[in-house]
Design a protein around this motif. Structure first.
Motif, PDB file in Angstrom:
ATOM      1  N   LYS A   3       0.823  -1.211   0.000  1.00  0.00           N
ATOM      2  CA  LYS A   3       0.000   0.000   0.000  1.00  0.00           C
ATOM      3  C   LYS A   3       0.857   1.261   0.000  1.00  0.00           C
ATOM      4  O   LYS A   3       0.544   2.238  -0.677  1.00  0.00           O
ATOM      5  CB  LYS A   3      -0.927  -0.018   1.209  1.00  0.00           C
ATOM      6  CG  LYS A   3      -1.860   1.155   1.281  1.00  0.00           C
ATOM      7  CD  LYS A   3      -2.755   1.066   2.491  1.00  0.00           C
ATOM      8  CE  LYS A   3      -3.635   2.280   2.596  1.00  0.00           C
ATOM      9  NZ  LYS A   3      -4.471   2.263   3.783  1.00  0.00           N
ATOM     10  N   ASN A   5       3.748   1.606  -1.331  1.00  0.00           N
ATOM     11  CA  ASN A   5       4.331   1.738  -2.657  1.00  0.00           C
ATOM     12  C   ASN A   5       3.381   2.475  -3.606  1.00  0.00           C
ATOM     13  O   ASN A   5       3.791   3.368  -4.340  1.00  0.00           O
ATOM     14  CB  ASN A   5       4.673   0.356  -3.203  1.00  0.00           C
ATOM     15  CG  ASN A   5       5.448   0.428  -4.487  1.00  0.00           C
ATOM     16  OD1 ASN A   5       5.907   1.485  -4.876  1.00  0.00           O
ATOM     17  ND2 ASN A   5       5.581  -0.696  -5.135  1.00  0.00           N
ATOM     18  N   VAL A   6       2.126   2.101  -3.578  1.00  0.00           N
ATOM     19  CA  VAL A   6       1.141   2.742  -4.452  1.00  0.00           C
ATOM     20  C   VAL A   6       0.950   4.205  -4.066  1.00  0.00           C
ATOM     21  O   VAL A   6       0.911   5.085  -4.926  1.00  0.00           O
ATOM     22  CB  VAL A   6      -0.202   1.977  -4.393  1.00  0.00           C
ATOM     23  CG1 VAL A   6      -1.279   2.706  -5.162  1.00  0.00           C
ATOM     24  CG2 VAL A   6      -0.034   0.561  -4.922  1.00  0.00           C
ATOM     25  N   GLN A   7       0.864   4.469  -2.784  1.00  0.00           N
ATOM     26  CA  GLN A   7       0.681   5.845  -2.325  1.00  0.00           C
ATOM     27  C   GLN A   7       1.872   6.720  -2.699  1.00  0.00           C
ATOM     28  O   GLN A   7       1.697   7.850  -3.169  1.00  0.00           O
ATOM     29  CB  GLN A   7       0.465   5.876  -0.811  1.00  0.00           C
ATOM     30  CG  GLN A   7      -0.853   5.297  -0.385  1.00  0.00           C
ATOM     31  CD  GLN A   7      -0.983   5.216   1.123  1.00  0.00           C
ATOM     32  OE1 GLN A   7       0.002   5.328   1.858  1.00  0.00           O
ATOM     33  NE2 GLN A   7      -2.195   4.994   1.592  1.00  0.00           N
ATOM     34  N   SER A   9       3.991   6.203  -5.143  1.00  0.00           N
ATOM     35  CA  SER A   9       3.980   6.346  -6.600  1.00  0.00           C
ATOM     36  C   SER A   9       3.033   7.446  -7.044  1.00  0.00           C
ATOM     37  O   SER A   9       3.369   8.259  -7.910  1.00  0.00           O
ATOM     38  CB  SER A   9       3.572   5.033  -7.270  1.00  0.00           C
ATOM     39  OG  SER A   9       4.484   4.019  -7.028  1.00  0.00           O
ATOM     40  N   ILE A  10       1.859   7.485  -6.461  1.00  0.00           N
ATOM     41  CA  ILE A  10       0.864   8.496  -6.824  1.00  0.00           C
ATOM     42  C   ILE A  10       1.349   9.892  -6.436  1.00  0.00           C
ATOM     43  O   ILE A  10       1.205  10.845  -7.211  1.00  0.00           O
ATOM     44  CB  ILE A  10      -0.496   8.166  -6.174  1.00  0.00           C
ATOM     45  CG1 ILE A  10      -1.086   6.909  -6.822  1.00  0.00           C
ATOM     46  CG2 ILE A  10      -1.468   9.336  -6.298  1.00  0.00           C
ATOM     47  CD1 ILE A  10      -2.303   6.362  -6.129  1.00  0.00           C
ATOM     48  N   VAL A  11       1.937  10.016  -5.264  1.00  0.00           N
ATOM     49  CA  VAL A  11       2.439  11.327  -4.824  1.00  0.00           C
ATOM     50  C   VAL A  11       3.560  11.818  -5.739  1.00  0.00           C
ATOM     51  O   VAL A  11       3.563  12.976  -6.174  1.00  0.00           O
ATOM     52  CB  VAL A  11       2.906  11.265  -3.350  1.00  0.00           C
ATOM     53  CG1 VAL A  11       3.684  12.502  -2.968  1.00  0.00           C
ATOM     54  CG2 VAL A  11       1.714  11.066  -2.437  1.00  0.00           C
ATOM     55  N   TYR A  13       4.099  10.955  -8.835  1.00  0.00           N
ATOM     56  CA  TYR A  13       3.510  11.222 -10.138  1.00  0.00           C
ATOM     57  C   TYR A  13       2.814  12.585 -10.161  1.00  0.00           C
ATOM     58  O   TYR A  13       3.006  13.371 -11.087  1.00  0.00           O
ATOM     59  CB  TYR A  13       2.520  10.107 -10.477  1.00  0.00           C
ATOM     60  CG  TYR A  13       1.773  10.318 -11.760  1.00  0.00           C
ATOM     61  CD1 TYR A  13       2.400  10.142 -12.981  1.00  0.00           C
ATOM     62  CD2 TYR A  13       0.438  10.685 -11.752  1.00  0.00           C
ATOM     63  CE1 TYR A  13       1.716  10.329 -14.167  1.00  0.00           C
ATOM     64  CE2 TYR A  13      -0.251  10.871 -12.928  1.00  0.00           C
ATOM     65  CZ  TYR A  13       0.383  10.687 -14.125  1.00  0.00           C
ATOM     66  OH  TYR A  13      -0.292  10.883 -15.293  1.00  0.00           O
ATOM     67  N   LEU A  14       2.037  12.874  -9.136  1.00  0.00           N
ATOM     68  CA  LEU A  14       1.326  14.152  -9.078  1.00  0.00           C
ATOM     69  C   LEU A  14       2.290  15.332  -8.957  1.00  0.00           C
ATOM     70  O   LEU A  14       2.051  16.394  -9.543  1.00  0.00           O
ATOM     71  CB  LEU A  14       0.330  14.151  -7.921  1.00  0.00           C
ATOM     72  CG  LEU A  14      -0.869  13.224  -8.099  1.00  0.00           C
ATOM     73  CD1 LEU A  14      -1.727  13.210  -6.842  1.00  0.00           C
ATOM     74  CD2 LEU A  14      -1.690  13.616  -9.311  1.00  0.00           C
ATOM     75  N   SER A  57       4.653   8.228 -15.233  1.00  0.00           N
ATOM     76  CA  SER A  57       3.991   7.198 -14.433  1.00  0.00           C
ATOM     77  C   SER A  57       4.913   6.005 -14.213  1.00  0.00           C
ATOM     78  O   SER A  57       4.989   5.461 -13.113  1.00  0.00           O
ATOM     79  CB  SER A  57       2.684   6.763 -15.093  1.00  0.00           C
ATOM     80  OG  SER A  57       2.937   6.142 -16.337  1.00  0.00           O
ATOM     81  N   SER A  60       7.806   7.141 -11.810  1.00  0.00           N
ATOM     82  CA  SER A  60       7.369   7.322 -10.427  1.00  0.00           C
ATOM     83  C   SER A  60       7.186   5.979  -9.738  1.00  0.00           C
ATOM     84  O   SER A  60       7.498   5.831  -8.557  1.00  0.00           O
ATOM     85  CB  SER A  60       6.081   8.142 -10.366  1.00  0.00           C
ATOM     86  OG  SER A  60       5.001   7.437 -10.927  1.00  0.00           O
ATOM     87  N   PHE A  61       6.706   4.981 -10.478  1.00  0.00           N
ATOM     88  CA  PHE A  61       6.561   3.646  -9.898  1.00  0.00           C
ATOM     89  C   PHE A  61       7.924   3.052  -9.557  1.00  0.00           C
ATOM     90  O   PHE A  61       8.125   2.512  -8.462  1.00  0.00           O
ATOM     91  CB  PHE A  61       5.806   2.727 -10.854  1.00  0.00           C
ATOM     92  CG  PHE A  61       5.677   1.325 -10.355  1.00  0.00           C
ATOM     93  CD1 PHE A  61       4.769   1.013  -9.355  1.00  0.00           C
ATOM     94  CD2 PHE A  61       6.470   0.322 -10.869  1.00  0.00           C
ATOM     95  CE1 PHE A  61       4.659  -0.286  -8.884  1.00  0.00           C
ATOM     96  CE2 PHE A  61       6.361  -0.974 -10.403  1.00  0.00           C
ATOM     97  CZ  PHE A  61       5.461  -1.277  -9.410  1.00  0.00           C
TER      98      PHE A  61
END
Length: 73
Positions: A3, A5-7, A9-11, A13-14, A57, A60-61
């Motif tokens: 979880k 990792n996904v959070q 990545s999103i931060v 990316y934004l 994307s 960022s991942f």
């Protein structure tokens, strides 16, 4: 997938996309603030916004993977 990792990545990316839109680099935007067309030649770019969004994307991942691995979160 973790979880955190996904959070992360999103931060990341934004932040990347927000910086591109806010800074409006000259290789993406023309003098009037409009996006340049994809292509070669004058007033065109080989790095359109849609391509940078896609690459951002992926990067960022991978950056989030490295950060999570190094910190063992």
């Amino acid at each position: 997938m973790n979880k955190n990792n996904v959070q992360l990545s999103i931060v990341l990316y934004l932040i990347f996309i927000g910086a591109l839109i806010y800074l409006k680099p000259s290789f993406l935007y023309d003098e009037t603030g409009n996006l340049k067309q994809f292509g070669t030649g004058s007033k065109k770019t080989i790095f359109p916004l849609w391509l940078l969004i896609l690459l951002g994307s992926f990067f960022s991942f991978f950056i989030a993977q490295i950060i999570i691995y190094k910190l063992n979160l």
